[in-house]
Design a protein around this motif. Structure first.
Motif, PDB file in Angstrom:
ATOM      1  N   VAL A 317       0.849  -1.196   0.000  1.00 39.02           N
ATOM      2  CA  VAL A 317       0.000   0.000   0.000  1.00 39.02           C
ATOM      3  C   VAL A 317       0.883   1.243   0.000  1.00 39.02           C
ATOM      4  CG1 VAL A 317      -1.639   1.356   1.351  1.00 39.02           C
ATOM      5  CG2 VAL A 317      -1.970  -1.100   1.113  1.00 39.02           C
ATOM      6  N   THR A 318       0.527   2.220  -0.828  1.00 40.00           N
ATOM      7  CA  THR A 318       1.293   3.469  -0.889  1.00 40.00           C
ATOM      8  C   THR A 318       1.058   4.302   0.370  1.00 40.00           C
ATOM      9  OG1 THR A 318       1.172   3.529  -3.293  1.00 40.00           O
ATOM     10  CG2 THR A 318       1.636   5.613  -2.181  1.00 40.00           C
ATOM     11  N   ILE A 319       2.151   4.846   0.908  1.00 39.27           N
ATOM     12  CA  ILE A 319       2.088   5.719   2.083  1.00 39.27           C
ATOM     13  C   ILE A 319       2.586   7.100   1.661  1.00 39.27           C
ATOM     14  CG2 ILE A 319       2.840   6.100   4.451  1.00 39.27           C
ATOM     15  CD1 ILE A 319       3.433   3.081   4.624  1.00 39.27           C
ATOM     16  N   VAL A 320       1.760   8.103   1.834  1.00 37.21           N
ATOM     17  CA  VAL A 320       2.123   9.481   1.511  1.00 37.21           C
ATOM     18  C   VAL A 320       2.397  10.224   2.817  1.00 37.21           C
ATOM     19  CG1 VAL A 320       1.364  11.649   0.478  1.00 37.21           C
ATOM     20  CG2 VAL A 320       0.773   9.475  -0.604  1.00 37.21           C
ATOM     21  N   ILE A 321       3.565  10.847   2.911  1.00 33.27           N
ATOM     22  CA  ILE A 321       3.978  11.513   4.142  1.00 33.27           C
ATOM     23  C   ILE A 321       4.237  12.981   3.850  1.00 33.27           C
ATOM     24  CG2 ILE A 321       5.684  11.573   6.001  1.00 33.27           C
ATOM     25  CD1 ILE A 321       6.315   8.589   5.131  1.00 33.27           C
ATOM     26  N   ALA A 322       3.588  13.856   4.590  1.00 38.66           N
ATOM     27  CA  ALA A 322       3.874  15.295   4.542  1.00 38.66           C
ATOM     28  C   ALA A 322       4.754  15.630   5.742  1.00 38.66           C
ATOM     29  CB  ALA A 322       2.580  16.096   4.579  1.00 38.66           C
ATOM     30  N   ASP A 323       5.830  16.342   5.498  1.00 35.43           N
ATOM     31  CA  ASP A 323       6.860  16.547   6.525  1.00 35.43           C
ATOM     32  C   ASP A 323       7.251  18.017   6.561  1.00 35.43           C
ATOM     33  OD1 ASP A 323       9.150  16.625   8.087  1.00 35.43           O
ATOM     34  OD2 ASP A 323      10.045  14.822   7.212  1.00 35.43           O
ATOM     35  N   ASP A 324       7.017  18.688   7.701  1.00 35.86           N
ATOM     36  CA  ASP A 324       7.414  20.098   7.822  1.00 35.86           C
ATOM     37  C   ASP A 324       8.460  20.294   8.913  1.00 35.86           C
ATOM     38  OD1 ASP A 324       5.741  19.642   9.967  1.00 35.86           O
ATOM     39  OD2 ASP A 324       4.654  21.531   9.805  1.00 35.86           O
ATOM     40  N   ASN A 325       9.331  19.295   9.070  1.00 33.01           N
ATOM     41  CA  ASN A 325      10.440  19.426  10.013  1.00 33.01           C
ATOM     42  C   ASN A 325      11.447  20.457   9.518  1.00 33.01           C
ATOM     43  OD1 ASN A 325      10.448  17.313  12.346  1.00 33.01           O
ATOM     44  ND2 ASN A 325       9.630  16.221  10.554  1.00 33.01           N
ATOM     45  N   GLU A 326      12.151  21.070  10.477  1.00 39.88           N
ATOM     46  CA  GLU A 326      13.184  22.053  10.119  1.00 39.88           C
ATOM     47  C   GLU A 326      14.382  21.370   9.473  1.00 39.88           C
ATOM     48  OE1 GLU A 326      15.441  25.921  12.089  1.00 39.88           O
ATOM     49  OE2 GLU A 326      14.578  24.367  13.395  1.00 39.88           O
ATOM     50  N   PRO A 330      15.603  11.566   5.771  1.00 42.39           N
ATOM     51  CA  PRO A 330      15.073  10.758   4.662  1.00 42.39           C
ATOM     52  C   PRO A 330      14.162   9.649   5.181  1.00 42.39           C
ATOM     53  CG  PRO A 330      17.385  10.228   5.071  1.00 42.39           C
ATOM     54  CD  PRO A 330      17.074  11.434   5.910  1.00 42.39           C
ATOM     55  N   VAL A 331      13.051   9.489   4.523  1.00 41.70           N
ATOM     56  CA  VAL A 331      12.128   8.388   4.804  1.00 41.70           C
ATOM     57  C   VAL A 331      11.954   7.644   3.492  1.00 41.70           C
ATOM     58  CG1 VAL A 331       9.853   7.721   5.652  1.00 41.70           C
ATOM     59  CG2 VAL A 331      10.957   9.777   6.564  1.00 41.70           C
ATOM     60  N   THR A 332      12.588   6.501   3.407  1.00 44.38           N
ATOM     61  CA  THR A 332      12.629   5.787   2.132  1.00 44.38           C
ATOM     62  C   THR A 332      12.034   4.390   2.286  1.00 44.38           C
ATOM     63  OG1 THR A 332      14.870   5.001   2.622  1.00 44.38           O
ATOM     64  CG2 THR A 332      14.654   7.062   1.367  1.00 44.38           C
ATOM     65  N   ILE A 336       6.579   4.429  -0.835  1.00 44.75           N
ATOM     66  CA  ILE A 336       6.559   5.564   0.092  1.00 44.75           C
ATOM     67  C   ILE A 336       6.808   6.843  -0.692  1.00 44.75           C
ATOM     68  CG2 ILE A 336       7.794   6.723   1.964  1.00 44.75           C
ATOM     69  CD1 ILE A 336       8.184   4.056   3.311  1.00 44.75           C
ATOM     70  N   GLU A 337       5.947   7.829  -0.474  1.00 42.43           N
ATOM     71  CA  GLU A 337       6.124   9.152  -1.070  1.00 42.43           C
ATOM     72  C   GLU A 337       6.307  10.159   0.053  1.00 42.43           C
ATOM     73  OE1 GLU A 337       2.927  10.046  -3.709  1.00 42.43           O
ATOM     74  OE2 GLU A 337       3.017   8.102  -4.744  1.00 42.43           O
ATOM     75  N   HIS A 338       7.478  10.783   0.099  1.00 37.68           N
ATOM     76  CA  HIS A 338       7.854  11.681   1.186  1.00 37.68           C
ATOM     77  C   HIS A 338       7.948  13.103   0.642  1.00 37.68           C
ATOM     78  CE1 HIS A 338      10.995  12.832   4.490  1.00 37.68           C
ATOM     79  NE2 HIS A 338       9.768  13.199   4.819  1.00 37.68           N
ATOM     80  N   TYR A 339       7.071  13.993   1.124  1.00 41.81           N
ATOM     81  CA  TYR A 339       7.019  15.371   0.621  1.00 41.81           C
ATOM     82  C   TYR A 339       7.471  16.330   1.715  1.00 41.81           C
ATOM     83  CZ  TYR A 339       4.295  13.368  -3.182  1.00 41.81           C
ATOM     84  OH  TYR A 339       3.883  12.607  -4.249  1.00 41.81           O
ATOM     85  N   ILE A 340       8.472  17.141   1.380  1.00 46.66           N
ATOM     86  CA  ILE A 340       9.033  18.103   2.326  1.00 46.66           C
ATOM     87  C   ILE A 340       8.304  19.439   2.176  1.00 46.66           C
ATOM     88  CG2 ILE A 340      11.120  19.233   3.163  1.00 46.66           C
ATOM     89  CD1 ILE A 340      11.080  16.169   3.428  1.00 46.66           C
ATOM     90  N   MET A 341       7.910  20.014   3.321  1.00 43.33           N
ATOM     91  CA  MET A 341       7.201  21.287   3.353  1.00 43.33           C
ATOM     92  C   MET A 341       8.077  22.345   4.007  1.00 43.33           C
ATOM     93  SD  MET A 341       3.660  19.719   4.870  1.00 43.33           S
ATOM     94  CE  MET A 341       2.821  21.323   4.833  1.00 43.33           C
ATOM     95  N   PRO A 342       7.723  23.611   3.890  1.00 43.96           N
ATOM     96  CA  PRO A 342       8.410  24.643   4.655  1.00 43.96           C
ATOM     97  C   PRO A 342       8.302  24.356   6.156  1.00 43.96           C
ATOM     98  CG  PRO A 342       7.063  25.633   2.948  1.00 43.96           C
ATOM     99  CD  PRO A 342       6.725  24.176   2.964  1.00 43.96           C
TER     100      PRO A 342
END
Length: 564
Positions: A317-326, A330-332, A336-342
């Motif tokens: 199953v695909t896991i989508v992760i939104a990440d707004d850490n400073e 890496p989350v690999t 897995i889809e890892h999206y970096i936010m401000p």
């Protein structure tokens, strides 16, 4: 010789352009799609199907079809054909733009390995879509002539700038020297698709039309051919039509709007069935149907535990992760889809990002400190959504103490005055879902839910709510999403019990961001409810559970208001 050739070529080009322009400007030409019926019999069949005579005794009255108007009526047999290319001239595509058509069915199915199966799957999806979007208010109902006017009470709809026959118009009254009715509209005009001998029709093509006849039966026959043409474009509105006679007046609604475009998902899943202990069951390909979405911030250890638990039960199953850490880590891994936010962009902004990247039919939302167990049955959630009209179904969260929370609430709005409306949020639910004894219908559920992706995206999450928020999504969804909650689909919650001296720097930083409440945050929450939702007061019977933190506005409501 060369100069003469150039001169001849120039004259030929100019002449060709002039001929083309004259052809384009000549009356009676059109570059639109051909919708005119080839045979008059098609019009007759259309009228026969559209007109159901509610007043008996009028079938033998002769009528004469107005072909120029009747051909504009919808036939519900759309055929999209491209314009044929008649001649070639320089810039002809600019002067005479042709209608372009593309057969998606042909283009898609000819390259599909199993066209029969995919057509069946699409038909099934569309059938389910129709069941979900069905509204009893759309069914045509004709009011019997008690007034003595007879007219449709609901179910009359026209597409923007299109023409329909108004069903059910009639007049029942005592015989008199002249029978007369009036029709008045504001967003369209009236006409007749056919004329009946002995009936006077005034105002054809106008907003006000008068029909009269000394013979009641011929007038009623003529009323069967009255058409309405919408003249004011609006994607969704309604025209209030006045239908009156001498001494009587009535009103009915013609809905004006585009048809709903289905949003179907080609999941490609195979549903198998077998007879096992005389029970029929379905298998769902969860990887093709569901994407798991989450938002993480300063809790990579918890996120790893969540991913590991998911992979134990749902490895693909695909896991989508939104990440707004400073300082993102890496989350690999597969799927897995890892999206970096401000940095510090926020809770609801992360939800929006994660959900926006989902392409499957369903999205499952989980917090990053949850973890799956054998009781986290996504198949059951899918089964409920497939077999009911629910758009979203929540589960339950089991705390480390053993307590299982479902966080079910009903939400209602009580109309107020100039100050705003009253928002009522109460513990509880509406009723149990038939066939699912552990599932109920509610308006708000816990932070573990699966929903139809298009419906969740349609409501969205307010990105201004950065540090905390949950009920706000369900308040925005009120009236547009049908929600259920099942207590037997359970995800576990990681323990938050930590001794002060054992907390890591990351845990301390998380608590500082998560649970601190600035005046700016409080102001945003109040503004959201007061201005965006136009709420005057928020009443709530809200049980505050471990791991469930309602907004500050709702907590303050508990403290300041006497709840009903």
């Amino acid at each position: 010789m060369r100069a003469k050739y150039k001169k001849w070529l120039g004259v030929s080009l100019v002449s060709g352009l002039l001929v083309a322009l004259l052809y384009a400007w000549s009356p009676g030409t059109s570059s639109g799609v051909e919708i005119r019926p080839r045979q008059e019999s098609l019009i007759k069949e259309l009228l026969k199907g559209k007109i159901q005579d509610p007043i008996s005794g009028n079938h033998d009255i002769v009528y004469h079809i107005k072909e120029d108007l009747a051909c504009r009526l919808a036939q519900n047999t759309c055929v999209c054909l491209p314009d044929e290319e008649t001649f070639q001239l320089p810039f002809s595509n600019l002067l005479f733009p042709r209608v372009w058509a593309h057969n998606f069915e042909l283009a898609f199915l000819e390259s599909h390995p199993d066209s029969k199966d995919i057509k069946h799957h699409r038909a099934e999806e569309y059938s389910n879509f129709q069941k979900r979007t069905y509204n009893p208010a759309d069914v045509p109902i004709v009011a019997e002539a008690n007034s003595p006017l007879q007219y449709p009470t609901q179910g009359v709809e026209v597409r923007p700038l299109k023409t329909i026959i108004i069903p059910g118009l009639g007049l029942k009254e005592e015989t008199r020297s002249n029978h007369m009715v009036y029709l008045t509209a504001s967003l369209g005009t009236f006409d007749v698709a056919a004329t009946v001998d002995g009936v006077s029709v005034k105002g054809e093509g106008e907003k006000h039309m008068i029909l009269s006849s000394p013979v009641l039966s011929t007038l009623n026959r003529q009323l069967q051919f009255v058409t309405y043409t919408n003249t004011v474009f609006h994607p969704k509105t309604a025209d209030i039509v006045q239908f009156a006679s001498d001494g009587h007046k009535s009103f009915f609604v013609i809905k004006v709007g585009h048809g709903t475009i289905p949003k179907l998902y080609n999941t490609g899943y195979q549903r198998g069935s077998c007879l096992c202990v005389f029970l029929f069951y379905l298998e769902y390909n969860i990887s093709a149907l569901v994407t798991i979405a989450t938002k993480t911030f300063l809790r990579y250890d918890k996120l790893k535990d969540l991913i590991d638990s998911i992979r134990q039960y749902y490895p693909t199953v695909t896991i989508v992760i939104a990440d707004d850490n400073e300082h993102p880590q890496p989350v690999t891994g597969p799927h897995i889809e890892h999206y970096i936010m401000p940095f510090g962009k926020g809770w609801f902004a992360g939800r929006n990002l994660a959900v926006s990247q989902v392409t499957t039919k369903y999205v499952l939302w989980v917090d990053d400190d949850f973890f799956f167990t054998a009781n986290t049955k996504l198949e059951r959630m899918v089964d409920i959504l497939e077999k009911t009209t629910l758009d979203l179904v929540g589960g339950a969260v089991r705390e480390v103490t053993g307590y299982t929370a479902t966080y079910r609430h009903t939400i209602s709005v009580e109309e107020g005055g100039e100050e705003g409306d009253c928002l009522h949020i109460r513990n509880g639910y509406y009723h149990v879902i038939e066939g699912y004894p552990n599932c109920v219908v509610a308006d708000a559920v816990i932070n573990f839910f699966m929903g139809r992706t298009d419906k969740v995206q349609e409501v969205g999450f307010n990105p201004r709510l950065a540090r905390h928020g949950h009920l706000e999504f369900f308040i925005d969804a009120l009236g547009s999403i049908h929600i259920g909650s099942c207590s037997d689909i359970i995800v576990n919650h990681a323990s938050k019990i930590k001794l002060p001296w054992s907390k890591t720097d990351s845990q301390k930083a998380y608590e500082k961001f998560r649970y601190s409440s600035s005046s700016a945050d409080n102001y945003i929450h109040k503004e959201v409810f007061y201005f965006k939702n136009r709420a005057f007061l928020a009443f709530s019977r809200l049980r505050i559970l471990s791991g469930v933190r309602p907004s500050n506005l709702l907590i303050s409501s508990l403290k300041k208001l006497r709840l009903p």
